[in-house]
Motif scaffolding. Structure first.
Motif, mmCIF file in Angstrom:
data_model
loop_
_atom_site.group_PDB
_atom_site.id
_atom_site.type_symbol
_atom_site.label_atom_id
_atom_site.label_comp_id
_atom_site.label_asym_id
_atom_site.label_seq_id
_atom_site.Cartn_x
_atom_site.Cartn_y
_atom_site.Cartn_z
ATOM 1 N N UNK A 38 0.808 -1.220 0.000
ATOM 2 C CA UNK A 38 0.000 0.000 0.000
ATOM 3 C C UNK A 38 0.840 1.268 0.000
ATOM 4 N N UNK A 39 1.886 1.308 0.802
ATOM 5 C CA UNK A 39 2.689 2.532 0.930
ATOM 6 C C UNK A 39 3.427 2.873 -0.363
ATOM 7 N N UNK A 40 4.199 1.952 -0.953
ATOM 8 C CA UNK A 40 4.902 2.312 -2.198
ATOM 9 C C UNK A 40 3.945 2.724 -3.325
ATOM 10 N N UNK A 41 2.837 2.026 -3.441
ATOM 11 C CA UNK A 41 1.885 2.357 -4.493
ATOM 12 C C UNK A 41 1.299 3.753 -4.274
ATOM 13 N N UNK A 42 0.950 4.061 -3.040
ATOM 14 C CA UNK A 42 0.383 5.377 -2.738
ATOM 15 C C UNK A 42 1.413 6.476 -2.931
ATOM 16 N N UNK A 43 2.639 6.237 -2.479
ATOM 17 C CA UNK A 43 3.693 7.251 -2.628
ATOM 18 C C UNK A 43 4.016 7.519 -4.085
ATOM 19 N N UNK A 58 -4.655 16.418 -3.139
ATOM 20 C CA UNK A 58 -5.681 15.723 -3.909
ATOM 21 C C UNK A 58 -5.293 14.275 -4.144
ATOM 22 N N UNK A 59 -4.047 14.051 -4.519
ATOM 23 C CA UNK A 59 -3.575 12.677 -4.726
ATOM 24 C C UNK A 59 -3.654 11.889 -3.423
ATOM 25 N N UNK A 60 -3.288 12.524 -2.320
ATOM 26 C CA UNK A 60 -3.378 11.864 -1.013
ATOM 27 C C UNK A 60 -4.809 11.503 -0.657
ATOM 28 N N UNK A 61 -5.736 12.392 -0.935
ATOM 29 C CA UNK A 61 -7.151 12.112 -0.660
ATOM 30 C C UNK A 61 -7.657 10.935 -1.479
ATOM 31 N N UNK A 62 -7.201 10.846 -2.723
ATOM 32 C CA UNK A 62 -7.578 9.710 -3.573
ATOM 33 C C UNK A 62 -7.012 8.402 -3.019
ATOM 34 N N UNK A 152 5.219 11.240 4.706
ATOM 35 C CA UNK A 152 6.005 11.156 3.463
ATOM 36 C C UNK A 152 5.629 12.292 2.503
ATOM 37 N N UNK A 153 4.358 12.619 2.433
ATOM 38 C CA UNK A 153 3.918 13.725 1.573
ATOM 39 C C UNK A 153 4.507 15.043 2.073
ATOM 40 N N UNK A 154 4.578 15.212 3.387
ATOM 41 C CA UNK A 154 5.177 16.419 3.952
ATOM 42 C C UNK A 154 6.650 16.504 3.592
ATOM 43 N N UNK A 155 7.343 15.378 3.612
ATOM 44 C CA UNK A 155 8.757 15.359 3.204
ATOM 45 C C UNK A 155 8.904 15.797 1.756
ATOM 46 N N UNK A 156 7.992 15.307 0.912
ATOM 47 C CA UNK A 156 8.020 15.672 -0.505
ATOM 48 C C UNK A 156 7.797 17.185 -0.656
ATOM 49 N N UNK A 157 6.843 17.726 0.076
ATOM 50 C CA UNK A 157 6.568 19.165 0.028
ATOM 51 C C UNK A 157 7.775 19.968 0.509
ATOM 52 N N UNK A 158 8.401 19.478 1.604
ATOM 53 C CA UNK A 158 9.579 20.174 2.134
ATOM 54 C C UNK A 158 10.732 20.159 1.148
ATOM 55 N N UNK A 159 10.947 19.023 0.473
ATOM 56 C CA UNK A 159 12.013 18.927 -0.529
ATOM 57 C C UNK A 159 11.738 19.866 -1.689
ATOM 58 N N UNK A 160 10.460 19.943 -2.095
ATOM 59 C CA UNK A 160 10.099 20.829 -3.202
ATOM 60 C C UNK A 160 10.260 22.285 -2.821
ATOM 61 N N UNK A 161 9.983 22.616 -1.549
ATOM 62 C CA UNK A 161 10.106 24.006 -1.094
ATOM 63 C C UNK A 161 11.577 24.426 -1.011
ATOM 64 N N UNK A 162 12.444 23.474 -0.669
ATOM 65 C CA UNK A 162 13.881 23.763 -0.537
ATOM 66 C C UNK A 162 14.604 23.749 -1.879
ATOM 67 N N UNK A 163 13.977 23.173 -2.884
ATOM 68 C CA UNK A 163 14.639 23.044 -4.184
ATOM 69 C C UNK A 163 14.562 24.309 -5.000
#
Length: 163
Positions: A38-43, A58-62, A152-163
């Protein structure tokens, strides 16, 4: 065993169908909610949403919706099967008392009729109890998976904000 099924009356059929559906959902959810699946597929789907926070939400809600798949019907089965069993008992008791009225009352007939009438209640509870336990387990499992996905989604957001 088959004699007991037939003795329980026509309400044993929906109880049997409910148990088959519940078992199918339980097996499917046990397979689909494995963390390793479940986790890898969702991520993967959350990462595919890109860098926009709204798209990630939105993707997370889905994904949460996908994880909760079939839990509502499973909860419904856990709720209605004791009621179906009770209905079977009431119908059986009505039948017993009608027969007693016609046969001028026989205590052995009453005892046997009550025993058969209670068969549906026992069956309903036998289906409902494990179904309810598994329903609660899956709700907790989904909650745990959602917490992991949110982190994990928060990590992705943080990486995108720092990039």
């Amino acid at each position: 065993m088959l004699d007991l099924f037939y003795a329980g009356g026509w309400l044993m059929l929906p109880l049997l169908l409910s148990s088959v559906v519940a078992l199918a959902i339980i097996l499917e959810r046990l397979w689909a909610l494995r963390s390793s699946y479940a986790i890898p597929q969702a991520l993967q789907r959350i990462r595919a949403a890109g860098t926009k926070k709204d798209a990630i939400k939105t993707a997370g809600a889905h994904e949460v919706h996908r994880l909760e798949k079939y839990l509502s019907p499973l909860g419904t089965i856990a709720s209605i099967t004791p009621l179906l069993g009770l209905l079977g008992t009431v119908v059986g008791m009505i039948d017993v008392f009608q027969q007693l009225d016609l046969a001028a009352g026989n205590a052995q007939q009453l005892a046997g009729g009550i025993s058969l009438a209670l068969m549906t209640t026992a069956t309903g509870l036998s289906v409902a109890i494990p179904t309810l336990v598994m329903h609660r387990y899956f709700i907790r499992k989904v909650d745990d998976l959602v917490v992991i996905l949110e982190a994990e989604a928060q990590k992705i957001c943080d990486l995108n904000a720092n990039a």
